[in-house]
Design an enzyme around this catalytic site. Structure first.
Site, short mmCIF file in Angstrom:
data_model
loop_
_atom_site.label_atom_id
_atom_site.label_comp_id
_atom_site.label_asym_id
_atom_site.label_seq_id
_atom_site.Cartn_x
_atom_site.Cartn_y
_atom_site.Cartn_z
N ASP A 81 0.82 -1.20 0.00
CA ASP A 81 0.00 0.00 0.00
C ASP A 81 0.87 1.27 0.00
O ASP A 81 1.83 1.38 0.77
CB ASP A 81 -0.84 -0.07 1.29
CG ASP A 81 -2.02 0.87 1.28
OD1 ASP A 81 -2.51 1.18 0.19
OD2 ASP A 81 -2.45 1.27 2.39
N ASP A 103 2.42 4.90 -5.45
CA ASP A 103 1.76 6.18 -5.18
C ASP A 103 2.77 7.32 -5.29
O ASP A 103 3.46 7.66 -4.33
CB ASP A 103 1.13 6.14 -3.77
CG ASP A 103 0.56 7.50 -3.38
OD1 ASP A 103 0.52 8.41 -4.23
OD2 ASP A 103 0.15 7.64 -2.21
N GLU A 135 -1.79 6.34 -8.61
CA GLU A 135 -2.60 7.32 -7.86
C GLU A 135 -2.41 8.73 -8.41
O GLU A 135 -1.30 9.14 -8.72
CB GLU A 135 -2.21 7.23 -6.38
CG GLU A 135 -3.06 8.08 -5.48
CD GLU A 135 -3.13 7.56 -4.04
OE1 GLU A 135 -2.83 6.37 -3.80
OE2 GLU A 135 -3.48 8.36 -3.17
N HIS A 183 -7.20 10.37 4.46
CA HIS A 183 -6.79 9.29 5.36
C HIS A 183 -7.13 9.63 6.81
O HIS A 183 -7.02 10.78 7.22
CB HIS A 183 -5.28 9.03 5.23
CG HIS A 183 -4.92 8.26 4.00
ND1 HIS A 183 -3.88 8.61 3.18
CD2 HIS A 183 -5.47 7.16 3.47
CE1 HIS A 183 -3.81 7.75 2.18
NE2 HIS A 183 -4.76 6.86 2.33
N GLY A 184 -7.54 8.63 7.57
CA GLY A 184 -7.84 8.81 8.99
C GLY A 184 -9.31 9.12 9.23
O GLY A 184 -10.10 9.24 8.29
N HIS A 213 -9.51 5.32 -1.32
CA HIS A 213 -8.67 5.28 -0.12
C HIS A 213 -9.37 6.06 1.00
O HIS A 213 -10.34 6.77 0.77
CB HIS A 213 -7.30 5.91 -0.41
CG HIS A 213 -6.39 4.96 -1.11
ND1 HIS A 213 -5.42 4.25 -0.46
CD2 HIS A 213 -6.34 4.57 -2.40
CE1 HIS A 213 -4.80 3.48 -1.33
NE2 HIS A 213 -5.34 3.64 -2.52
N GLY A 215 -11.03 4.95 3.67
CA GLY A 215 -12.38 4.45 3.90
C GLY A 215 -12.90 4.63 5.33
O GLY A 215 -14.11 4.54 5.56
N THR A 238 -7.58 3.00 9.57
CA THR A 238 -7.75 3.59 10.90
C THR A 238 -8.79 2.86 11.75
O THR A 238 -8.55 2.59 12.94
CB THR A 238 -8.15 5.09 10.77
OG1 THR A 238 -7.23 5.71 9.87
CG2 THR A 238 -8.06 5.80 12.11
O1 G3H Z 1 -4.37 2.96 2.15
C1 G3H Z 1 -4.97 2.91 3.24
C2 G3H Z 1 -6.27 3.52 3.38
O2 G3H Z 1 -6.47 4.50 2.46
C3 G3H Z 1 -6.67 3.77 4.77
O3 G3H Z 1 -7.39 4.93 5.05
O4 G3H Z 1 -7.00 5.01 7.50
O5 G3H Z 1 -8.75 6.39 6.43
O6 G3H Z 1 -9.04 3.95 6.61
P1 G3H Z 1 -8.08 5.09 6.49
ZN ZN Z 2 -4.59 4.97 1.35
#
Ligand code: G3H
Ligand code: ZN
Length: 289
Positions: A81, A103, A135, A183-184, A213, A215, A238
């Site tokens: 990832d 990425d 990406e 993210h997060g 991404h 999520g 997260t």
């Molecule tokens: O590549 C990892 C994800 O995009 C995780 O995102 O921490 O918001 O779930 P997230």
């Molecule tokens: Zn991600």
């Protein structure tokens, strides 16, 4: 059982569901995710970011996922990832990862294109069937509970024509973009630009699957809309981390004298398993094996 990630993602796009991608940094999280996937008969991706790869080890991650795949008989794909350089993506592929994510979205467009294509050519020369993700667009945040507000700017977002050009010139088969996601878990409720997702889906070739991404923390209704608009792969980190850590803290507090690790971790494994089951149901990826 389908064992080719590109084919599974194309099927998901056509049928309107999404493959879950869950990040790990230890064996307990991996076991929990695999248990959930087995119970719900879902194809699954296991991801490790560059830091998570450092924590687990490249060869170790490959060996662990291989062992679970054999034991559980599931289509599970290991993904490096957010590889932030061509070298780190190639290194993971060479170590035996089943999928690739390069990425270079922080670089100017032409450099991103060149570096991503370099990885696609490298991988395809060795194994043509691998699903490779590139990406484009700027994704803010990192995989933790955010303490400050994340300001998403219009210029961060992916432009449909650029996405199509990027995918065509690089030869990727998974496209990750920015649609208001970050993210997060953010302070404010995210607002995905569903029309943009639709427009990118329309602009991309059919064989390119769309990845969402960040999520974690996105309301269920928006996730459903995003899948309807063309998203076929959703990353969650997260929420997995939080489920694991909170349950572990609770278990340690409830058993202050316990010193046997495998007696402390079951609650954390169960919490991650439940969270993954919830997401697999939401993504519609159950009973797809
Ligand atoms: O590549 C990892 C994800 O995009 C995780 O995102 O921490 O918001 O779930 P997230
Ligand atoms: Zn991600």
């Amino acid at each position: 059982m389908q064992n080719n990630l590109n084919e599974i993602l194309q099927r998901a796009t056509k049928e309107g569901w999404a493959v879950g991608h869950f990040n790990i940094s230890n064996l307990e999280q991996l076991r929990a995710i695999m248990e959930a996937a087995k119970e719900l008969k879902a194809p699954i991706m296991i991801g490790l970011s560059e830091r998570e790869r450092k924590a687990v080890g490249l060869k170790e991650a490959v060996a662990l996922v291989k062992a679970f795949r054999e034991e559980y008989g599931l289509p599970v794909f290991l993904n490096p990832d957010h590889s932030h350089s061509a070298e780190s993506a190639k290194e993971a592929f060479d170590a035996g990862f089943d999928s690739v994510h390069v990425d270079l979205s922080a670089l100017p467009y032409e450099e991103n294109l060149r570096g991503t294509k370099e990885v696609v050519d490298y991988v395809n020369r060795r194994l043509a069937s691998v699903s490779i993700e590139g990406e484009l667009g700027y994704l803010r945040g990192e995989s933790k509970i955010q303490k400050e507000k994340i300001e998403i700017k219009q210029e961060d977002l992916t432009k449909p024509e650029e996405a199509a050009d990027f995918a065509r010139k690089t030869g990727i088969t998974r496209f990750a973009g920015a649609y208001g996601n970050s993210h997060g878990i953010s302070i404010d409720e995210p607002a995905l630009d569903i029309e943009r997702i639709k427009a990118v889906r329309k602009a991309l070739l059919e064989n390119v699957a769309m990845v969402l991404h960040g999520g974690s923390g996105i309301p269920d209704e928006q996730i459903k809309e995003a899948i309807k608009a063309g998203i076929a792969n959703i990353h969650v980190n997260t929420e997995i981390r939080v489920a694991f850590t909170e349950a572990l803290r609770k278990s340690l507090a409830e058993n202050p004298d316990e010193t046997v690790p495998y007696k402390i971790t079951p609650q954390a494994i169960e919490a991650v398993k439940q969270k993954v089951e919830e997401k697999l149901k939401l993504f519609g990826s159950i009973n797809k094996i």
